[in-house]
Motif scaffolding. Structure first.
Motif, short mmCIF file in Angstrom:
data_model
loop_
_atom_site.label_atom_id
_atom_site.label_comp_id
_atom_site.label_asym_id
_atom_site.label_seq_id
_atom_site.Cartn_x
_atom_site.Cartn_y
_atom_site.Cartn_z
N UNK A 260 0.85 -1.19 0.00
CA UNK A 260 0.00 0.00 0.00
C UNK A 260 0.89 1.23 0.00
N UNK A 261 0.44 2.27 -0.71
CA UNK A 261 1.21 3.50 -0.81
C UNK A 261 0.24 4.67 -0.83
N UNK A 262 0.55 5.70 -0.07
CA UNK A 262 -0.26 6.93 -0.12
C UNK A 262 0.56 7.97 -0.88
N UNK A 263 -0.10 8.60 -1.87
CA UNK A 263 0.59 9.60 -2.67
C UNK A 263 -0.29 10.84 -2.81
N UNK A 264 0.33 12.01 -2.63
CA UNK A 264 -0.37 13.28 -2.76
C UNK A 264 0.02 13.92 -4.08
N UNK A 265 -0.95 14.03 -4.99
CA UNK A 265 -0.71 14.65 -6.29
C UNK A 265 -0.91 16.17 -6.24
N UNK A 266 -1.20 16.70 -5.07
CA UNK A 266 -1.45 18.14 -4.95
C UNK A 266 -2.94 18.43 -5.00
N UNK A 267 -3.59 18.05 -6.11
CA UNK A 267 -5.03 18.29 -6.24
C UNK A 267 -5.85 17.11 -5.71
N UNK A 268 -5.18 15.98 -5.48
CA UNK A 268 -5.86 14.82 -4.89
C UNK A 268 -4.84 13.93 -4.22
N UNK A 269 -5.32 13.22 -3.21
CA UNK A 269 -4.48 12.28 -2.47
C UNK A 269 -5.08 10.89 -2.66
N UNK A 270 -4.22 9.92 -3.00
CA UNK A 270 -4.74 8.58 -3.20
C UNK A 270 -4.02 7.58 -2.29
N UNK A 271 -4.77 6.54 -1.94
CA UNK A 271 -4.18 5.38 -1.28
C UNK A 271 -4.21 4.27 -2.34
N UNK A 272 -3.03 3.85 -2.79
CA UNK A 272 -2.92 2.82 -3.80
C UNK A 272 -2.65 1.49 -3.12
N UNK A 273 -3.54 0.54 -3.33
CA UNK A 273 -3.46 -0.78 -2.71
C UNK A 273 -3.18 -1.79 -3.82
N UNK A 274 -2.05 -2.48 -3.74
CA UNK A 274 -1.66 -3.41 -4.80
C UNK A 274 -1.78 -4.86 -4.34
N UNK A 275 -2.14 -5.70 -5.31
CA UNK A 275 -2.28 -7.13 -5.08
C UNK A 275 -1.55 -7.90 -6.18
N UNK A 276 -0.97 -9.03 -5.81
CA UNK A 276 -0.48 -9.99 -6.79
C UNK A 276 -1.69 -10.63 -7.44
N UNK A 277 -1.55 -10.99 -8.70
CA UNK A 277 -2.64 -11.68 -9.37
C UNK A 277 -2.15 -12.35 -10.63
N UNK A 278 -3.09 -13.03 -11.27
CA UNK A 278 -2.78 -13.66 -12.55
C UNK A 278 -4.02 -13.65 -13.42
N UNK A 279 -3.79 -13.70 -14.72
CA UNK A 279 -4.91 -13.71 -15.65
C UNK A 279 -5.55 -15.10 -15.63
N UNK A 280 -6.85 -15.12 -15.43
CA UNK A 280 -7.63 -16.36 -15.41
C UNK A 280 -8.11 -16.71 -16.81
N UNK A 281 -8.64 -15.69 -17.50
CA UNK A 281 -9.14 -15.93 -18.86
C UNK A 281 -9.27 -14.61 -19.61
#
Length: 125
Positions: A67-88
């Motif tokens: 997880x990473x919090x980033x402030x772009x100045x006009x908006x602040x986001x919490x980016x939550x990342x997951x491992x995954x794989x393509x199913x189909x």
């Protein structure tokens, strides 16, 4: 703060990255695909929905990455990342103009969106 999810999709030893189309927010930057979490949605369900909408693929979310919090100045986001794989499905680009399957050690060669940079650094270790 806006909650956003990202998928770190693996295929063998490579990871999927996608470049945002010009004219879109952060156009021209590379990212791990994903999108905003809608109200009442779990991050995992959001990620599955976003990749279906943006790339026409079904994915399996396997485990949390970080997880990473980033402030772009006009908006602040919490980016939550997951491992995954393509199913189909075969990838069809809607919000991106290019994808690459890359080895983690080569991620530094791409210009990533600022919120994704900390994930790039973790993956390159």
């Amino acid at each position: 703060m806006i909650d956003v999810v990202a998928a770190i999709l693996k295929q063998g030893d490579k990871i999927l990255i996608a470049r945002r189309k010009e004219g879109k927010s952060l156009g021209g930057y590379w990212e791990f695909p994903g999108g905003k979490i809608e109200e009442g949605e779990s991050p995992e369900k959001s990620l599955i929905r976003e990749l279906k909408e943006e790339m026409m693929i079904d994915i399996k979310v396997t485990e949390p990455f970080g997880e990473n919090i980033h402030d772009y100045g006009d908006k602040k986001i919490r980016l939550i990342a997951f491992w995954g794989e393509i199913d189909s499905g075969e990838i069809v680009l809607k919000d991106h103009d290019c994808i690459e399957w890359v080895f983690p050690k080569d991620l530094h060669q791409y210009n990533f969106s600022p919120a994704d940079v900390s994930f790039v650094e973790q993956l390159m270790k």
